[in-house]
Design a protein around this motif. Structure first.
Motif, PDB file in Angstrom:
ATOM      1  N   GLU A 323       4.649  25.751 -13.450  1.00 56.08           N
ATOM      2  CA  GLU A 323       4.886  25.499 -12.021  1.00 56.08           C
ATOM      3  C   GLU A 323       3.638  25.822 -11.197  1.00 56.08           C
ATOM      4  OE1 GLU A 323       7.800  27.910  -9.704  1.00 56.08           O
ATOM      5  OE2 GLU A 323       8.823  25.983  -9.334  1.00 56.08           O
ATOM      6  N   ASP A 324       2.835  26.797 -11.676  1.00 53.79           N
ATOM      7  CA  ASP A 324       1.540  27.086 -11.033  1.00 53.79           C
ATOM      8  C   ASP A 324       0.717  25.802 -10.917  1.00 53.79           C
ATOM      9  OD1 ASP A 324       2.175  29.787 -11.116  1.00 53.79           O
ATOM     10  OD2 ASP A 324       0.677  30.327 -12.602  1.00 53.79           O
ATOM     11  N   VAL A 327       1.937  23.706  -8.032  1.00 52.04           N
ATOM     12  CA  VAL A 327       1.597  24.323  -6.737  1.00 52.04           C
ATOM     13  C   VAL A 327       0.106  24.207  -6.446  1.00 52.04           C
ATOM     14  CG1 VAL A 327       1.618  26.488  -5.423  1.00 52.04           C
ATOM     15  CG2 VAL A 327       3.576  25.894  -6.880  1.00 52.04           C
ATOM     16  N   GLU A 330      -0.732  20.735  -5.461  1.00 54.21           N
ATOM     17  CA  GLU A 330      -0.262  20.458  -4.098  1.00 54.21           C
ATOM     18  C   GLU A 330      -1.195  21.061  -3.055  1.00 54.21           C
ATOM     19  OE1 GLU A 330       4.541  20.055  -5.058  1.00 54.21           O
ATOM     20  OE2 GLU A 330       3.725  21.957  -4.296  1.00 54.21           O
ATOM     21  N   TYR A 346      -3.670  28.781  -2.119  1.00 57.64           N
ATOM     22  CA  TYR A 346      -2.895  28.900  -3.365  1.00 57.64           C
ATOM     23  C   TYR A 346      -2.452  30.335  -3.570  1.00 57.64           C
ATOM     24  CZ  TYR A 346      -1.671  29.203  -8.253  1.00 57.64           C
ATOM     25  OH  TYR A 346      -0.986  29.465  -9.422  1.00 57.64           O
ATOM     26  N   TYR A 349       0.285  31.432  -1.122  1.00 52.91           N
ATOM     27  CA  TYR A 349       1.598  30.800  -1.360  1.00 52.91           C
ATOM     28  C   TYR A 349       2.235  31.285  -2.662  1.00 52.91           C
ATOM     29  CZ  TYR A 349       5.159  27.156  -1.795  1.00 52.91           C
ATOM     30  OH  TYR A 349       6.373  26.484  -1.912  1.00 52.91           O
ATOM     31  N   ARG A 350       1.403  31.382  -3.716  1.00 52.21           N
ATOM     32  CA  ARG A 350       1.994  31.596  -5.043  1.00 52.21           C
ATOM     33  C   ARG A 350       2.229  33.061  -5.393  1.00 52.21           C
ATOM     34  NH1 ARG A 350       5.618  29.228  -7.999  1.00 52.21           N
ATOM     35  NH2 ARG A 350       5.265  29.222 -10.274  1.00 52.21           N
ATOM     36  N   ARG A 406      14.236  24.618  -8.275  1.00 52.25           N
ATOM     37  CA  ARG A 406      12.850  24.974  -7.954  1.00 52.25           C
ATOM     38  C   ARG A 406      12.816  25.825  -6.703  1.00 52.25           C
ATOM     39  NH1 ARG A 406       8.419  21.382  -7.713  1.00 52.25           N
ATOM     40  NH2 ARG A 406       7.375  23.426  -7.642  1.00 52.25           N
ATOM     41  N   ARG A 408      12.064  28.732  -4.538  1.00 51.73           N
ATOM     42  CA  ARG A 408      10.944  29.654  -4.719  1.00 51.73           C
ATOM     43  C   ARG A 408      11.466  30.972  -5.275  1.00 51.73           C
ATOM     44  NH1 ARG A 408       6.819  29.789   0.217  1.00 51.73           N
ATOM     45  NH2 ARG A 408       5.722  31.099  -1.332  1.00 51.73           N
TER      46      ARG A 408
END
Ligand SMILES: Cc1cc2nc3c(=O)[nH]c(=O)nc-3n(C[C@H](O)[C@H](O)[C@H](O)COP(=O)(O)OP(=O)(O)OC[C@H]3O[C@@H](n4cnc5c(N)ncnc54)[C@H](O)[C@@H]3O)c2cc1C
Ligand SMILES: COc1ccc2c(c1)CN(c1nc(C(=O)N(C)c3cc(Cl)c(F)cc3C(=O)O)c(Cl)s1)C2
Length: 474
Positions: A323-324, A327, A330, A346, A349-350, A406, A408
């Protein structure tokens, strides 16, 4: 102005699951990609029967594979698991579905998955792969990387270094040494280790257990889990405290332990196989790694276990790393491949989500070790599934939000915290109603015993207690 992606030269360092997938994502954007892996090419290694390792692939990982057109290719090589099958000490097996209908988790072979990803990466004309290349040094200002290859140094200077070199990442280690980065880092080894065993096909070459299940033997302090393989074997992982592994010295100790703890698995594993395998390999450690930030300037970013290693008690490490890749891609879209903006975005957000998943996996480890045996495991899941059936949009079990959505990861926790509050309220009101009910029942029983009504009984008892007090006082 749209940025000319083909001029960007990217080095993906670590050709494991996340690195190989991310090389596909970077290549799809038009970057010039070089993928470096310190080990030799796994596709050239001999396949050793009975040594396959598998993983649970769930929605997040599948979405990431879909993003580069690989989902179907992987799914066709996986085995769907529609439910858990809980093995009790007395040999009873109870299924607990993952959801309604065909909702499932896929059991996929780790090596096959890595091979498919490497093959897919190499199909891009703008990808080059290098094996036996170990990253030993990086310059985060110039983008220079030094590799060790066949005993000599090989250098590259790139626009972006992507560290996908796993839980013991050397790129993360170098990030830690950059005082200007103020890098936060924490790691925790748990007292449990894990060992992979193998349940071979039965004598008539069939699966030895029910096929489309994730088999679990929850025993509080210990646990065993088995996922099916295409060759009709099961990769079986035992989780146990290291001091317990070390206390099993002889084959007698081993058989006694399995007889006491996992009796039904003995004929499945095969006594001789079990003895040979158990003493041939050592239990491996499990570590949680959390860190911040995931980038340095505009030159380096880390993904996958290099950024967030977690204990496997949710089967999410690879799914999270995959999933990283979504992201990160994106973020590059949002900032038009401007690394100076995309990298910090990044991290911001992550990071909360990856940390949340590390904490969830650790929480589940503590939960399962402390209080989850077959009955409690069943009870919790049945309760979760019942409420989800009754109030589908209102009650989404935690494992559903983690493995089948999905949402978060940090929102999964928020969702769960709210549910815990609801459960507490329900719990206390059930306890309260039970107390009132038992008390009422007691009164009715006592009144019937004294051939009177509950109200008259209360009046009698009050009169008697007043008389008693008067006697004391006189
Ligand atoms: C027992 C167990 C069960 C698990 N089950 C699941 C599961 O069911 N589902 C799930 O989603 N996850 C599961 N995981 C987690 C999953 O295995 C990891 O999250 C995943 O492998 C991480 O992928 P990665 O590419 O980030 O790291 P890795 O898979 O560790 O790959 C890192 C790669 O980088 C290479 N490398 C390392 N250092 C260097 C260097 N200096 N230079 C160049 N290359 C280097 C390594 O050789 C390796 O190929 C499990 C983990 C364990 C331990
Ligand atoms: C290859 O080695 C391994 C090791 C551990 C795992 C996997 C593969 C795959 N795992 C999955 N876990 C979930 C989950 O959400 N939970 C809460 C569970 C957590 C535990 Cl520990 C468990 F035993 C069952 C469930 C369950 O619900 O079935 C999935 Cl969903 S898949 C754990």
């Amino acid at each position: 102005m749209a940025d000319d992606a083909s001029r960007k030269h990217v080095a993906v360092c670590g050709g494991g699951l996340v690195g190989a997938l991310n090389a596909c994502y970077m290549a799809k954007r038009g970057f010039t990609v070089e993928l470096f892996e310190m080990r030799s090419d796994i596709r050239t290694q001999e396949v050793v029967r009975g040594r396959s390792i598998n993983l649970a692939l769930s929605v997040r990982g599948r979405e990431a594979l879909k993003g580069v057109g690989l989902e179907d290719k992987i799914i066709e090589k996986g085995i769907p698991m529609y439910a858990r099958l809980i093995h009790d000490k007395d040999g009873t097996r109870r299924p607990i579905p993952y959801g309604k209908g065909k909702q499932n988790i896929m059991s996929v072979d780790r090596r096959l998955l890595n091979e498919v990803l490497l093959d897919a990466a190499e199909k891009y004309p703008n990808v080059k792969t290098y094996f036996n290349h170990k990253v030993v040094k990086c310059n985060f200002d110039t983008g220079e990387i030094v590799f060790l290859h066949d005993g000599r140094e090989v250098k590259r200077t790139v626009d972006l270094i992507i560290g996908t070199d796993g839980a013991y990442s050397s790129i993360r280690l170098q990030m830690m040494k950059q005082p200007s980065v103020r890098f936060n880092y924490q790691q925790e080894y748990i007292p449990h280790g894990y060992m992979e065993l193998n349940i071979p096909p039965s004598d008539d070459d069939q699966f030895a257990m029910e096929i489309n299940y994730l088999h679990i033997w929850p025993r509080n302090e210990f646990m065993m889990i088995a996922l099916p393989n295409l060759d009709k074997s099961y990769t079986t992982t035992i989780f146990m405290p290291f001091d317990m592994f070390e206390s099993i010295h002889t084959e007698e100790d081993l058989m006694q332990f399995f007889t006491d703890t996992f009796p039904d698995s003995i004929p499945l594993l095969g006594e001789d196989n079990l003895k040979k395998a158990f003493f041939a390999i050592k239990a491996l450690p499990m570590v949680t790694v959390k860190c911040y930030p995931y980038h340095v300037g505009s030159k380096v970013v880390i993904l996958g276990d290099a950024a967030h290693a977690m204990v496997p008690f949710y089967g999410q490490g690879m799914n999270c790393g995959f999933e990283d890749c979504i992201v990160f891609s994106e973020m590059l879209d949002e900032y038009n491949n401007d690394f100076a903006k995309a990298l910090p975005a990044y991290t911001e957000y992550r990071n909360p989500d990856a940390k949340a998943m590390c904490d969830l996996a650790m929480y589940n480890y503590v939960e399962m070790r402390a209080s989850v045996n077959s009955y409690l495991f069943l009870l919790r899941k049945y309760f979760d599934n019942l409420l989800n059936r009754l109030f589908p949009s209102f009650w989404v079990p935690l494992y559903t939000s983690v493995a089948f959505s999905r949402m978060r990861y940090h929102q999964c926790i928020a969702n769960r915290a709210w549910q815990d509050k609801v459960l507490t309220v329900i719990g206390w009101s059930v306890a309260g109603m039970t107390t009132v009910g038992v008390t009422m029942l007691g009164w009715f029983r006592l009144a019937a015993y004294r051939d009177t009504t509950p109200l008259q009984l209360i009046a009698q008892l009050c009169t008697e207690s007043v008389n008693t007090v008067e006697e004391w006082l006189s």
